[in-house]
Design a protein around this motif. Sequence first.
Motif, PDB file in Angstrom:
ATOM      1  N   HIS A 146     -14.674   7.725  -1.492  1.00 44.29           N
ATOM      2  CA  HIS A 146     -14.420   7.628  -0.138  1.00 44.29           C
ATOM      3  C   HIS A 146     -13.223   6.695   0.333  1.00 44.29           C
ATOM      4  O   HIS A 146     -12.480   6.870   1.448  1.00 44.29           O
ATOM      5  CB  HIS A 146     -15.372   7.976   0.839  1.00 44.29           C
ATOM      6  N   LEU A 147     -13.236   5.374  -0.508  1.00 43.58           N
ATOM      7  CA  LEU A 147     -12.478   4.313   0.006  1.00 43.58           C
ATOM      8  C   LEU A 147     -11.091   4.801  -0.304  1.00 43.58           C
ATOM      9  O   LEU A 147     -10.653   5.529  -1.125  1.00 43.58           O
ATOM     10  CB  LEU A 147     -12.756   3.185  -0.826  1.00 43.58           C
ATOM     11  N   HIS A 148     -10.154   3.849   0.206  1.00 40.89           N
ATOM     12  CA  HIS A 148      -8.654   3.907  -0.039  1.00 40.89           C
ATOM     13  C   HIS A 148      -8.446   3.796  -1.191  1.00 40.89           C
ATOM     14  O   HIS A 148      -8.840   3.208  -2.044  1.00 40.89           O
ATOM     15  CB  HIS A 148      -8.048   2.778   0.789  1.00 40.89           C
ATOM     16  N   SER A 149      -7.213   4.786  -1.830  1.00 42.73           N
ATOM     17  CA  SER A 149      -7.118   4.790  -3.211  1.00 42.73           C
ATOM     18  C   SER A 149      -6.401   3.493  -3.760  1.00 42.73           C
ATOM     19  O   SER A 149      -7.044   3.189  -5.012  1.00 42.73           O
ATOM     20  CB  SER A 149      -6.056   6.097  -3.416  1.00 42.73           C
ATOM     21  N   ALA A 150      -5.773   2.461  -2.895  1.00 44.42           N
ATOM     22  CA  ALA A 150      -5.325   1.438  -3.545  1.00 44.42           C
ATOM     23  C   ALA A 150      -6.454   0.345  -3.999  1.00 44.42           C
ATOM     24  O   ALA A 150      -6.471  -0.430  -4.930  1.00 44.42           O
ATOM     25  CB  ALA A 150      -4.516   0.581  -2.685  1.00 44.42           C
ATOM     26  N   CYS A 151      -7.593   0.574  -3.024  1.00 45.56           N
ATOM     27  CA  CYS A 151      -8.703  -0.357  -3.310  1.00 45.56           C
ATOM     28  C   CYS A 151      -9.392   0.131  -4.353  1.00 45.56           C
ATOM     29  O   CYS A 151      -9.848  -0.667  -5.452  1.00 45.56           O
ATOM     30  CB  CYS A 151      -9.743  -0.118  -2.148  1.00 45.56           C
TER      31      CYS A 151
ATOM     32  N   ASP B  57       0.784  -1.258  -0.211  1.00 44.41           N
ATOM     33  CA  ASP B  57       0.201  -0.031   0.079  1.00 44.41           C
ATOM     34  C   ASP B  57       0.863   1.172   0.143  1.00 44.41           C
ATOM     35  O   ASP B  57       0.624   2.173  -0.684  1.00 44.41           O
ATOM     36  CB  ASP B  57      -0.925   0.217   1.158  1.00 44.41           C
ATOM     37  N   LYS B  58       1.715   1.028   1.024  1.00 44.39           N
ATOM     38  CA  LYS B  58       2.742   2.476   0.927  1.00 44.39           C
ATOM     39  C   LYS B  58       3.591   2.459  -0.440  1.00 44.39           C
ATOM     40  O   LYS B  58       3.670   3.657  -0.934  1.00 44.39           O
ATOM     41  CB  LYS B  58       3.702   2.115   2.089  1.00 44.39           C
ATOM     42  N   LEU B  59       4.156   1.406  -0.906  1.00 43.66           N
ATOM     43  CA  LEU B  59       4.666   1.281  -2.254  1.00 43.66           C
ATOM     44  C   LEU B  59       3.877   2.107  -3.281  1.00 43.66           C
ATOM     45  O   LEU B  59       4.222   2.810  -4.155  1.00 43.66           O
ATOM     46  CB  LEU B  59       5.244   0.107  -2.741  1.00 43.66           C
ATOM     47  N   ASP B  60       2.670   1.534  -3.394  1.00 38.22           N
ATOM     48  CA  ASP B  60       1.821   2.019  -4.386  1.00 38.22           C
ATOM     49  C   ASP B  60       1.261   3.527  -4.087  1.00 38.22           C
ATOM     50  O   ASP B  60       0.947   4.294  -5.200  1.00 38.22           O
ATOM     51  CB  ASP B  60       0.384   1.112  -4.238  1.00 38.22           C
ATOM     52  N   GLU B  61       1.077   3.866  -2.983  1.00 41.99           N
ATOM     53  CA  GLU B  61       0.568   5.363  -2.797  1.00 41.99           C
ATOM     54  C   GLU B  61       1.789   6.242  -3.178  1.00 41.99           C
ATOM     55  O   GLU B  61       1.689   7.209  -3.860  1.00 41.99           O
ATOM     56  CB  GLU B  61       0.652   5.536  -1.292  1.00 41.99           C
TER      57      GLU B  61
ATOM     58  N   GLU C 194       4.296   5.330  -5.421  1.00 45.25           N
ATOM     59  CA  GLU C 194       4.203   5.353  -6.897  1.00 45.25           C
ATOM     60  C   GLU C 194       3.148   6.146  -7.498  1.00 45.25           C
ATOM     61  O   GLU C 194       3.603   7.001  -8.571  1.00 45.25           O
ATOM     62  CB  GLU C 194       4.192   3.759  -7.298  1.00 45.25           C
ATOM     63  N   GLN C 195       2.113   6.122  -6.997  1.00 46.14           N
ATOM     64  CA  GLN C 195       0.889   7.217  -7.654  1.00 46.14           C
ATOM     65  C   GLN C 195       1.246   8.670  -7.530  1.00 46.14           C
ATOM     66  O   GLN C 195       0.827   9.531  -8.268  1.00 46.14           O
ATOM     67  CB  GLN C 195      -0.566   6.618  -6.770  1.00 46.14           C
ATOM     68  N   GLN C 196       1.914   8.992  -6.596  1.00 44.77           N
ATOM     69  CA  GLN C 196       2.500  10.376  -6.139  1.00 44.77           C
ATOM     70  C   GLN C 196       3.522  10.693  -6.776  1.00 44.77           C
ATOM     71  O   GLN C 196       4.164  11.950  -6.908  1.00 44.77           O
ATOM     72  CB  GLN C 196       2.713  10.584  -4.681  1.00 44.77           C
ATOM     73  N   GLU C 197       4.185   9.779  -7.911  1.00 40.79           N
ATOM     74  CA  GLU C 197       5.374   9.851  -8.716  1.00 40.79           C
ATOM     75  C   GLU C 197       6.504   9.880  -7.848  1.00 40.79           C
ATOM     76  O   GLU C 197       7.386  10.875  -8.194  1.00 40.79           O
ATOM     77  CB  GLU C 197       5.019  10.866  -9.855  1.00 40.79           C
TER      78      GLU C 197
END
Length: 193
Positions: free
Chosen positions: A179-184, A130-134, A136-139
């Motif tokens: 409203h759900l967690h972005s990874a979801c 989840d932290k890695l994906d977050e 990565e999404q934030q570039e």
Amino acid sequence: MSEQEKPHKILFRFNSSLFGKEMVESLWALEVEADQGLYKIDSIPYYVPLIATEDIVRATYNKMEEGLLYQETVTPSGNSTIQVIRQNEDTPLLDLRKQFAEVGCVSVEVNEDFFVLEVPVNINYAVVKDKLDELEQQEEIEYAEPSLSDIHREQTSLAEATGSLLCFMLRRCNGNHTHLHSACCQQCHRTGF
């Protein structure tokens, strides 16, 4: 220092799809059973795929290499190795590494933009991913999973399946799951929910 406590270097030869060529990396290991050529990996691999710390491997002496050469993995440790490349030069590499240290993962800096993360078997990889994906999404980063243990793979599969089901159920109930967690939500879009 006994022979078992003395670190040994083991050479790993492998084809790298990332670099498009054969590569060699040496890792430190501790002797487990000399007569069977068994060693426990004691350093974090930078590039070697499918190897993690504490894996038990077989290595034999190779005259041409003048040292121990990896033959096979005998017992995987359950640890995982993740390669992380910093994308945002304004973010200090140490700050990124500290975020993973807070969830129980050690790392080693390979160069100013690249570090390798060790995820121990007892850490829930879904939290780390989840932290890695977050990030990565934030570039902030890009990452690769060259050695993801079966245990950690199962944790992320279960988390993704649970997240997709939750998003699907909420979407069916009220049509809005922003409203759900972005990874979801990312998983929902990948699976077509």
